[in-house]
Design an enzyme around this catalytic site. Structure first.
Site, short mmCIF file in Angstrom:
data_model
loop_
_atom_site.label_atom_id
_atom_site.label_comp_id
_atom_site.label_asym_id
_atom_site.label_seq_id
_atom_site.Cartn_x
_atom_site.Cartn_y
_atom_site.Cartn_z
N ALA A 80 10.63 -5.32 18.66
CA ALA A 80 9.96 -6.00 17.75
C ALA A 80 9.35 -7.12 18.34
O ALA A 80 9.85 -7.66 19.53
CB ALA A 80 10.88 -6.50 16.67
N GLY A 130 12.53 -1.48 18.02
CA GLY A 130 11.42 -0.75 17.03
C GLY A 130 10.70 0.22 17.71
O GLY A 130 10.24 1.16 17.07
N GLU A 155 18.93 -4.59 20.03
CA GLU A 155 18.89 -5.79 18.96
C GLU A 155 19.97 -6.76 19.17
O GLU A 155 20.07 -7.93 18.81
CB GLU A 155 18.76 -5.27 17.61
CG GLU A 155 17.31 -4.61 17.32
CD GLU A 155 17.04 -3.20 17.69
OE1 GLU A 155 18.04 -2.76 18.44
OE2 GLU A 155 16.06 -2.39 17.42
#
Ligand code: NAI
Length: 738
Positions: A80, A130, A155
């Site tokens: 992301a 992502g 993440e």
């Protein structure tokens, strides 16, 4: 990989970040190409384009299947857009971002699930966060065998969890245990392992990636080939006997409960409750498994939202941004200063540190290295160190045997100065002795060309004192690596008033190429890292002298978030080394950095720590085996200990480190608070979730820190007197890392 037709079609559809092309067989090739960026990242702008593409594929009867790849040279999608996350100021907004991403990928998934239009992900380079979640929403995944290709859900490292469906699709694809491992550690998976665990269906060489993916898409669309099995069915196909047992556990509700319970126990042992993200990830995966997909997705978006704005995620993201900034920093005040090439490296001393420096230089950069030692035994020791690292890499399949062989030949050694004529940079790692360092510096200057840089790896001697023996002090600098060099991420570079800017820029650049995060500090006793470590270790020693129990001190600081406690660290570093450094520090800083003088008795008793298998702890078969209770008598104390509150230990030790860090900024040893945070975390293991000493002051409030220090100062003496800069920030309310 761009074709004219692809660009044309993309223009028709008004796509900004994708190329789009449909071939004669009805296979649409969609290539991600985020404008203005080297890496593809997931953001709302990408999602707008993706929606247009899905609309078109849904409606266009000519399109039978889709291949999603990347037009970038060496990345699929790196995750992301973290800048976007930084801007988010509420949990609700962050949750909405997750829900939008989930909805986009759900539509992508529905192309193959509801409309029988298979979607094949063609992965070359990193598919992280992502990027992997996008690939998980496809019907199948093919990746290249390139060393740049890695898959992962990192993440957790930023204090959040996958928010675009990863916590739900991953366990269904590769099983609960594998998914927990990937998500809770954030580790990268390389192609062979990805194939073995069913994360990808095929691994191919890069030049044929798109061709194979299109073929696969055609075969899936025509029904010649069935979609690869997922989850349990696939795992059963891949499993060996050992894993079958694990799978049996995953298949029933009772087994799953055991699995989650065990994972939680292991997790808490590691995080000690300091990191909410892995706990939330575990919870969300469990909800998905036990209550179904809808509940899982909802929980994922909700927890993601709360985590994004949590102080822990803010701290971890600030570390990420700081490391990104440091990548662009040449270490001088003039960004136009260019580094000079290092075509050959000299290393003096092939012990623990010299061997490590030689290894990372040859392995990460491919620099030819010439090693100088006192005798043949020393040469062999240095070369063997390099060889061992190469063997480890081959064993872990990071390196092909033939490449290891080639790298091995890059490092040569001798007991004289032959081969030093052409070196550009010399790293000195002989014993910690000023006279010896002067001698090798002079010998080296006679052996090399005038412009060779002399970088000392000293851990305590001021660089200007070493440079005093040099004919060219402008070429003398400190390159302070941490042990073991191949693992520790920090390089602390120390410049004197005389060090030339080109020398600094060259060493900074070289350190980065060795894979290090590099901070540049000004010369002074203890530089930055050793200087802030000293009062912290001293405070532990003072508390020990006041009657604290060794295990209480270590446990308290590990609970606070350090990877090892202060007393165990003394054993690791060596009590003799600790004593030597303590003396140097006291000489330079007086009472403020004074140890209680208990080390002498330990050394007289032959206790140097782990290396003598005798220290504060007992050692059995090279393993730490509990506190050695006899040490208290050696220290002239009784085994009866005073129980200090955990909080008291944490505050006293933590405060002494923070105050010294502030003094380093005040004295100009540090160029910035950012470097102070990074140095403490990457060099000393300061708790990352606190963001570093300066971030921690910001979070707690400088006035509160001053108040606590003053209270300690009244009780324990002047060593806790708050740094002037802390008073200043308390008065103005200014942040260190604003
Ligand atoms: P070590 O004792 O493992 O290695 C020193 C090597 O230097 C030995 O192999 C010795 O034979 C060699 N040597 C001695 N005189 C020499 C000469 N005239 N020419 C060539 N080689 C010579 O020591 P280690 O741990 O590698 O430390 C080296 C330096 O790095 C010291 O200044 C130390 O303070 C510093 N340092 C050590 C760290 C550690 O954790 N061990 C961490 C950071 C810095």
């Amino acid at each position: 990989m761009k074709t004219a037709a692809a660009t044309e079609s993309a223009a028709d559809m008004k796509l900004t970040h994708f190329l789009f092309d449909v071939d004669a067989d009805g296979v649409a090739t969609v290539l991600m190409d985020v404008q203005g960026e080297k890496m593809n990242t997931l953001s709302t702008r990408i999602q707008d384009d993706l929606t247009k593409i899905i609309d078109r594929v849904e409606k266009d009867p000519e399109i039978k299947a889709v291949v999603i790849g990347s037009a970038k040279e060496d990345n699929f999608m790196a995750g992301a857009d973290i800048e976007m996350l930084k801007e988010v100021d509420s949990a609700a907004k962050a949750s909405q971002l997750a829900r939008d991403a989930q909805a986009g990928f759900a539509r992508l998934e529905s192309l193959h699930k509801s409309r029988s239009k298979p979607v094949v992900a063609a992965i070359h380079g990193p598919a992280l966060g992502g990027g992997l979640e996008l690939a998980l929403a496809c019907s199948s995944r093919i990746c290249t065998d390139d060393e740049k290709t890695i898959l992962g859900q990192p993440e957790i490292m930023l204090g959040v969890i996958p928010g675009a469906g990863g916590t739900q699709r991953l366990p269904r694809l590769i099983g609960i245990a594998n998914a927990l491992d990937m998500i809770l550690t954030g580790r990268n998976i390389r192609p062979p392992r990805a194939r073995k665990m069913g994360l990808v269906d095929e691994v191919v060489p890069e030049p044929i990636l798109l061709e194979v993916a299109r073929k696969q898409a055609r075969r899936l669309a025509s029904g010649v080939e069935k979609p690869p099995k997922r989850g349990m069915a696939r795992l059963r196909e891949l499993a060996d006997a050992q894993n079958l047992q694990q799978l049996a556990l995953e298949e029933n509700a009772v087994g799953q409960r055991v699995l989650f319970k065990k994972a939680r126990e292991q997790l808490l042992k590691k995080t000690r409750g300091n990191y909410p993200a892995p706990e939330r990830a575990l919870e969300v995966i469990r909800i998905g498994v036990q209550e179904g997909l809808d509940a899982g997705y909802a929980a994922e978006a909700d927890r993601f939202g709360h985590l994004v704005v949590s102080p822990e995620a803010q701290a971890l993201m600030s570390i990420f941004f700081a490391t990104q900034e440091l990548k662009k920093d040449n270490g001088t005040d003039d960004p136009s200063i260019e580094p000079r090439p290092v075509n050959k490296l000299g290393v003096i001393g092939g012990g623990l540190m010299g061997g490590g420096v030689a290894a990372v230089s040859a392995m990460k950069i491919g620099t030819p290295v010439r090693l100088k030692e006192v005798d043949d035994v020393g040469v062999v020791r240095g070369l063997s160190y390099v060889n061992k690292q190469l063997q480890n890499s081959v064993r872990r399949r990071r390196l092909q045997p033939r490449d290891a062989e080639r790298t091995r030949h890059l490092v040569t050694g001798a007991t004289d100065w032959s081969g030093f004529k052409s070196v550009d940079l010399v790293v000195e790692a002989v014993f910690e002795d000023l006279d010896l360092k002067h001698k090798v510096l002079k010998d080296m200057e006679n052996a090399t060309g005038k412009e060779a840089i002399f970088a000392s790896n000293t851990s305590s001697l001021p660089i200007s004192e070493i440079a005093a023996a040099s004919k060219h002090p402008e070429t003398v600098i400190g390159m302070h690596y941490f042990s073991p060099v191949e693992k520790m991420p920090l390089l602390e570079i120390i410049v004197t008033d005389k060090t030339a800017d080109w020398v600094t820029a060259t060493c900074v650049e070289y350190g980065k190429r060795q894979g290090k995060t590099v901070i540049v500090v000004r010369d002074g006793t203890g530089f930055y890292t050793s200087r802030i470590l000293a009062p912290y270790l001293n405070e532990a020693a003072w508390m020990l002298a006041e009657g604290a129990a060794i295990e209480d001190l270590d446990e308290a600081m590990m609970d606070w978030g350090f990877p090892v406690g202060p007393i165990a660290l003394l054993d690791e570093v060596g009590i003799d080394v600790g004593q030597k450094v303590a003396g140097i520090m006291e000489k330079a800083f007086g009472d403020r950095i004074r140890a209680p003088g208990t080390m002498d008795a330990l050394l007289e008793d032959g206790r140097k720590g782990r290396k003598t298998e005798k220290g504060f702890y007992r050692y059995e078969n090279d393993k730490k085996a509990g506190v050695d209770e006899t040490v208290y008598e050696v220290l002239g104390q009784t085994r009866e200990r005073t129980r200090f509150a955990k909080e008291e230990i944490q505050q006293r030790l933590g405060m002494s480190m923070i105050n010294e860090a502030a003094l380093c900024l005040e004295d100009g040893i540090l160029r910035s608070a950012r470097d102070g945070d990074i140095g403490a975390i990457f060099g000393l293991g300061f708790p990352p979730f606190l963001g570093g000493p300066f971030s921690w002051v910001d979070r707690t409030g400088a006035s509160e820190i001053v108040r606590r220090l003053e209270r300690f100062s009244q009780r324990y003496g002047k060593r806790f007197e708050p740094a002037g800069i802390l008073h200043e920030h308390a008065g103005s309310g200014k942040l260190f890392r604003g």
